[in-house]
Design an enzyme around this catalytic site. Structure first.
Site, mmCIF file in Angstrom:
data_model
loop_
_atom_site.group_PDB
_atom_site.id
_atom_site.type_symbol
_atom_site.label_atom_id
_atom_site.label_comp_id
_atom_site.label_asym_id
_atom_site.label_seq_id
_atom_site.Cartn_x
_atom_site.Cartn_y
_atom_site.Cartn_z
ATOM 1 N N GLY A 46 0.837 -1.210 0.004
ATOM 2 C CA GLY A 46 0.135 -0.052 -0.055
ATOM 3 C C GLY A 46 1.058 1.435 -0.135
ATOM 4 O O GLY A 46 2.212 1.196 0.380
ATOM 5 N N GLN A 51 3.241 10.283 1.092
ATOM 6 C CA GLN A 51 4.343 9.411 1.183
ATOM 7 C C GLN A 51 5.143 9.929 -0.008
ATOM 8 O O GLN A 51 6.323 10.037 -0.069
ATOM 9 C CB GLN A 51 4.302 8.034 1.079
ATOM 10 C CG GLN A 51 3.707 7.393 2.588
ATOM 11 C CD GLN A 51 3.651 5.987 2.652
ATOM 12 O OE1 GLN A 51 2.733 5.383 1.972
ATOM 13 N NE2 GLN A 51 4.627 5.213 2.973
ATOM 14 N N CYS A 95 6.198 0.112 7.183
ATOM 15 C CA CYS A 95 5.964 1.129 6.328
ATOM 16 C C CYS A 95 7.299 1.790 5.618
ATOM 17 O O CYS A 95 8.376 1.902 6.234
ATOM 18 C CB CYS A 95 5.645 2.392 7.352
ATOM 19 S SG CYS A 95 4.920 3.901 6.383
ATOM 20 N N LEU A 96 6.973 1.888 4.443
ATOM 21 C CA LEU A 96 7.970 2.388 3.445
ATOM 22 C C LEU A 96 8.624 3.564 4.053
ATOM 23 O O LEU A 96 9.792 4.089 3.723
ATOM 24 C CB LEU A 96 7.500 2.719 1.861
ATOM 25 C CG LEU A 96 7.136 1.378 1.403
ATOM 26 C CD1 LEU A 96 6.833 1.582 -0.019
ATOM 27 C CD2 LEU A 96 8.436 0.243 1.479
ATOM 28 N N HIS A 137 -3.938 1.669 7.931
ATOM 29 C CA HIS A 137 -2.689 2.072 7.993
ATOM 30 C C HIS A 137 -2.518 3.167 6.692
ATOM 31 O O HIS A 137 -1.921 4.443 7.320
ATOM 32 C CB HIS A 137 -1.830 1.030 7.593
ATOM 33 C CG HIS A 137 -0.146 1.514 7.331
ATOM 34 N ND1 HIS A 137 0.729 0.878 8.208
ATOM 35 C CD2 HIS A 137 0.308 2.182 6.601
ATOM 36 C CE1 HIS A 137 1.861 1.471 7.833
ATOM 37 N NE2 HIS A 137 1.741 2.336 6.938
ATOM 38 N N GLU A 138 -3.212 3.067 5.584
ATOM 39 C CA GLU A 138 -3.011 4.086 4.505
ATOM 40 C C GLU A 138 -3.794 5.162 4.709
ATOM 41 O O GLU A 138 -3.519 6.409 4.628
ATOM 42 C CB GLU A 138 -3.320 3.411 3.340
ATOM 43 C CG GLU A 138 -2.584 2.294 2.791
ATOM 44 C CD GLU A 138 -1.070 2.515 3.017
ATOM 45 O OE1 GLU A 138 -0.474 3.670 2.933
ATOM 46 O OE2 GLU A 138 -0.275 1.456 3.083
ATOM 47 N N HIS A 141 -2.438 7.549 7.081
ATOM 48 C CA HIS A 141 -1.190 8.547 6.381
ATOM 49 C C HIS A 141 -1.945 9.752 5.862
ATOM 50 O O HIS A 141 -1.353 10.797 5.870
ATOM 51 C CB HIS A 141 -0.535 8.059 5.278
ATOM 52 C CG HIS A 141 0.645 6.938 5.547
ATOM 53 N ND1 HIS A 141 1.706 7.581 5.978
ATOM 54 C CD2 HIS A 141 0.843 5.627 5.280
ATOM 55 C CE1 HIS A 141 2.544 6.486 6.080
ATOM 56 N NE2 HIS A 141 2.010 5.352 5.680
HETATM 57 NI NI NI Z 1 2.945 3.333 5.656
#
Ligand code: NI
Length: 175
Positions: A46, A51, A95-96, A137-138, A141
């Site tokens: 995701g 991000q 998470c990236l 989670h997304e 963000h």
């Molecule tokens: Ni993330």
């Protein structure tokens, strides 16, 4: 063209609250394409627009792991919202934008997500387990939250210290 860079903690742009999308423009479509490219390249399951430094309510999700070469079928979701949630599940998240950390986070186990796709069509998706966790989670963000905002204060502080030390070290090596 090189892939767009994923912002990493403690970049302050990750803490902004993103704006809802009004009209679907060519820029939005291009951003969605860039997000999919980055997500599959990493690979991740995701990615949220903030991000990549864009404070708008757009996420991409693909929690399937198809056979090599099989066609991917990602979800591109505008203005996603959790409209129903129940149960609770603990998942080890990464998470990236949060390098070198995986930690248990408690989430709702089942959710119903409402969103629009890139054609402006309203979608309602019932999800559980990994996909439900990923949606939550997304969407976090988009609200300026990272999963480290949902772990214990002690664990978060330990990570922040480690991360700052690492960044100082990288800087010394680069300088
Ligand atoms: Ni993330």
């Amino acid at each position: 063209m090189p892939l767009r860079e994923v912002l990493q903690f403690p970049d302050k742009r990750l803490a902004r609250v993103s704006e809802p999308i009004g009209k679907i423009s060519e820029q939005i479509r291009q951003l969605a394409a860039d997000m999919l490219e980055v997500m599959y390249d990493e690979p991740g399951i995701g990615l949220a627009a903030p991000q990549l430094g864009e404070a708008i309510r757009l996420i991409v999700v693909d929690t399937e792991w198809p056979e090599d070469g099989a066609e991917r079928n990602p979800l591109v979701l505008m203005n996603p919202e959790i409209v129903e949630a129940d149960g609770s599940i603990t998942w080890s998240e990464g998470c990236l934008s949060v390098p070198d950390l995986q930690a248990d986070v408690e989430r709702s186990e089942r959710v119903t997500l409402a969103a629009k796709d890139l054609d402006g069509k309203a979608l309602e998706i019932r999800a559980e387990g990994l996909q439900a966790v990923c949606f939550q989670h997304e969407i976090d963000h988009l609200d300026g939250l990272l999963f480290i905002d949902r772990i214990s204060r002690l664990k978060r502080e330990m990570y922040v210290r480690k991360r700052k030390k690492q960044l100082r070290q990288d800087q010394l090596e680069a300088g």
